[in-house]
Design a protein around this motif. Structure first.
Motif, mmCIF file in Angstrom:
data_model
loop_
_atom_site.group_PDB
_atom_site.id
_atom_site.type_symbol
_atom_site.label_atom_id
_atom_site.label_comp_id
_atom_site.label_asym_id
_atom_site.label_seq_id
_atom_site.Cartn_x
_atom_site.Cartn_y
_atom_site.Cartn_z
ATOM 1 N N ASN A 1 -2.937 -5.816 1.175
ATOM 2 C CA ASN A 1 -2.508 -4.477 0.744
ATOM 3 C C ASN A 1 -2.132 -3.649 1.988
ATOM 4 O OD1 ASN A 1 -2.012 -2.505 -1.248
ATOM 5 N ND2 ASN A 1 -4.013 -1.565 -0.903
ATOM 6 N N ASN B 1 0.848 -1.189 0.000
ATOM 7 C CA ASN B 1 0.000 0.000 0.000
ATOM 8 C C ASN B 1 0.884 1.238 0.000
ATOM 9 O OD1 ASN B 1 -1.675 2.254 0.958
ATOM 10 N ND2 ASN B 1 -3.235 0.699 1.311
ATOM 11 N N THR B 2 0.737 2.080 -1.012
ATOM 12 C CA THR B 2 1.589 3.267 -1.147
ATOM 13 C C THR B 2 0.820 4.570 -0.958
ATOM 14 O OG1 THR B 2 1.231 3.354 -3.547
ATOM 15 C CG2 THR B 2 3.111 2.049 -2.744
ATOM 16 N N SER B 3 -0.442 4.473 -0.527
ATOM 17 C CA SER B 3 -1.261 5.689 -0.418
ATOM 18 C C SER B 3 -1.488 6.151 1.016
ATOM 19 C CB SER B 3 -2.626 5.456 -1.088
ATOM 20 O OG SER B 3 -3.341 4.418 -0.415
ATOM 21 N N ALA B 4 -0.981 5.431 2.006
ATOM 22 C CA ALA B 4 -1.252 5.762 3.407
ATOM 23 C C ALA B 4 -0.535 7.041 3.837
ATOM 24 C CB ALA B 4 -0.824 4.608 4.298
ATOM 25 N N GLN B 5 -1.128 7.684 4.830
ATOM 26 C CA GLN B 5 -0.503 8.817 5.507
ATOM 27 C C GLN B 5 -0.544 8.547 7.007
ATOM 28 O OE1 GLN B 5 -2.293 12.561 4.462
ATOM 29 N NE2 GLN B 5 -1.764 12.397 2.280
ATOM 30 N N THR C 1 4.559 9.941 4.493
ATOM 31 C CA THR C 1 3.878 9.204 3.426
ATOM 32 C C THR C 1 4.859 8.202 2.836
ATOM 33 O OG1 THR C 1 4.520 10.748 1.679
ATOM 34 C CG2 THR C 1 2.489 11.258 2.899
ATOM 35 N N TYR C 2 4.420 7.501 1.809
ATOM 36 C CA TYR C 2 5.271 6.512 1.162
ATOM 37 C C TYR C 2 6.507 7.160 0.535
ATOM 38 C CZ TYR C 2 6.555 2.475 -1.716
ATOM 39 O OH TYR C 2 7.225 1.423 -2.300
ATOM 40 N N THR C 3 6.373 8.406 0.108
ATOM 41 C CA THR C 3 7.485 9.095 -0.563
ATOM 42 C C THR C 3 8.152 10.163 0.298
ATOM 43 O OG1 THR C 3 5.924 10.658 -1.559
ATOM 44 C CG2 THR C 3 6.496 8.701 -2.847
ATOM 45 N N LYS D 1 -4.736 8.322 6.989
ATOM 46 C CA LYS D 1 -5.298 7.947 5.694
ATOM 47 C C LYS D 1 -4.892 6.513 5.394
ATOM 48 C CE LYS D 1 -5.350 9.048 0.755
ATOM 49 N NZ LYS D 1 -4.796 9.906 -0.319
ATOM 50 N N SER D 2 -5.888 5.665 5.092
ATOM 51 C CA SER D 2 -5.572 4.248 4.862
ATOM 52 C C SER D 2 -6.459 3.674 3.759
ATOM 53 C CB SER D 2 -5.777 3.454 6.149
ATOM 54 O OG SER D 2 -7.116 3.611 6.620
ATOM 55 N N SER D 3 -6.490 4.341 2.629
ATOM 56 C CA SER D 3 -7.333 3.894 1.516
ATOM 57 C C SER D 3 -6.921 2.510 1.031
ATOM 58 C CB SER D 3 -7.247 4.891 0.354
ATOM 59 O OG SER D 3 -7.649 6.179 0.784
#
Length: 249
Positions: A237, A181-185, A204-206, A229-231
């Motif tokens: 995932n 999962n690369t969208s989490a905050q 974040t991931y980046t 945030k955990s979309s």
């Protein structure tokens, strides 16, 4: 007419003379012994003054003045016992000093209080230790990590005792780059015993920011993680949060 013969010394006279000579030798020996003791004592005090003038001053009080040439001038009659080479300072019993030059990363086993990364319903995982890479870098960093595979407001924390002489806490925070999962905050916060936020960063991931917190006078800190945030998070995932190179200085 011949001169009268001198009377011969009796055994008693000879004994008295020997005793007088023995007393003279004893007195001379005692004087030299005293002189030697005084010289040895003076040498010990001189060495102590040179090695630890502050310690000498603490023993004899303000009646001694230590100059830059390591000589001591006593202006009052003072009796003191000084051990040459004595340390001027000591570490209080039971304290845990921190070497400002060291930065050994904290581990999960060092924590004195732990709450795993869990949802309000209690689903989640525990903290563990592993090497991670973050924000597109291949550099492996020592980290305390926790896997998040549940959606929602997942939170968790670790409590650490602050060493007595530590002045600051530092860490890098982020999400392990091998996470699917690369969208989490995630918000990473450092708090004191009163739950007052000392510092916090969002990762974040980046983006894997640094956290630096002054800790002088603080007994214990809490490292808290909160997912904001955990979309699309599922068991497959998931993502892994990380406190990297967390250490005191």
């Amino acid at each position: 007419m011949s001169a009268p013969a001198k009377p011969r010394r009796t055994a008693d006279d000879e004994g008295k003379e020997e005793r007088k000579n023995a007393r003279r030798i004893a007195v001379i020996t005692g004087v030299w012994a005293c002189v030697g003791t005084l010289i040895t004592a003076a040498s010990a005090v001189t060495i102590a003054v040179i090695n630890a003038p502050d310690a000498v001053r603490n023993v004899v009080g303000e009646n001694i003045a230590v100059t830059h040439t390591a000589t001591a001038t006593v202006t009052a009659t003072v009796t003191a016992t000084v051990t040459a080479g004595a340390e001027a300072t000591s570490t209080p019993a039971g304290s845990t000093p921190a070497d400002p030059g060291t930065a050994t990363p904290l581990a999960s086993r060092d924590a004195v209080g732990v709450a795993g990364c869990r949802t309000p319903d209690g689903y989640g995982n525990d903290w563990g230790d592993r090497s991670v890479a973050v924000a597109g870098s291949d550099e492996q960093l020592t980290a305390v990590t926790c896997r998040v595979n549940e959606a929602g407001a997942v939170t968790g924390h670790l409590d650490y005792v602050v060493p007595q002489n530590a002045t600051r806490f530092t860490a890098r925070v982020g999400i392990d780059r091998v996470s699917p999962n690369t969208s989490a905050q995630v918000r990473f916060s450092v708090l004191d015993l009163s739950d007052h936020v000392l510092a916090q960063q969002v990762a974040t991931y980046t983006n894997a920011p640094e956290i630096t917190v002054p800790v002088s006078g603080i007994q214990r800190i809490r490292l808290r993680m909160t997912v904001i945030k955990s979309s699309g998070v599922t068991s497959a995932n998931y993502f892994r949060v990380a406190w990297m190179n967390a250490s005191y200085r």
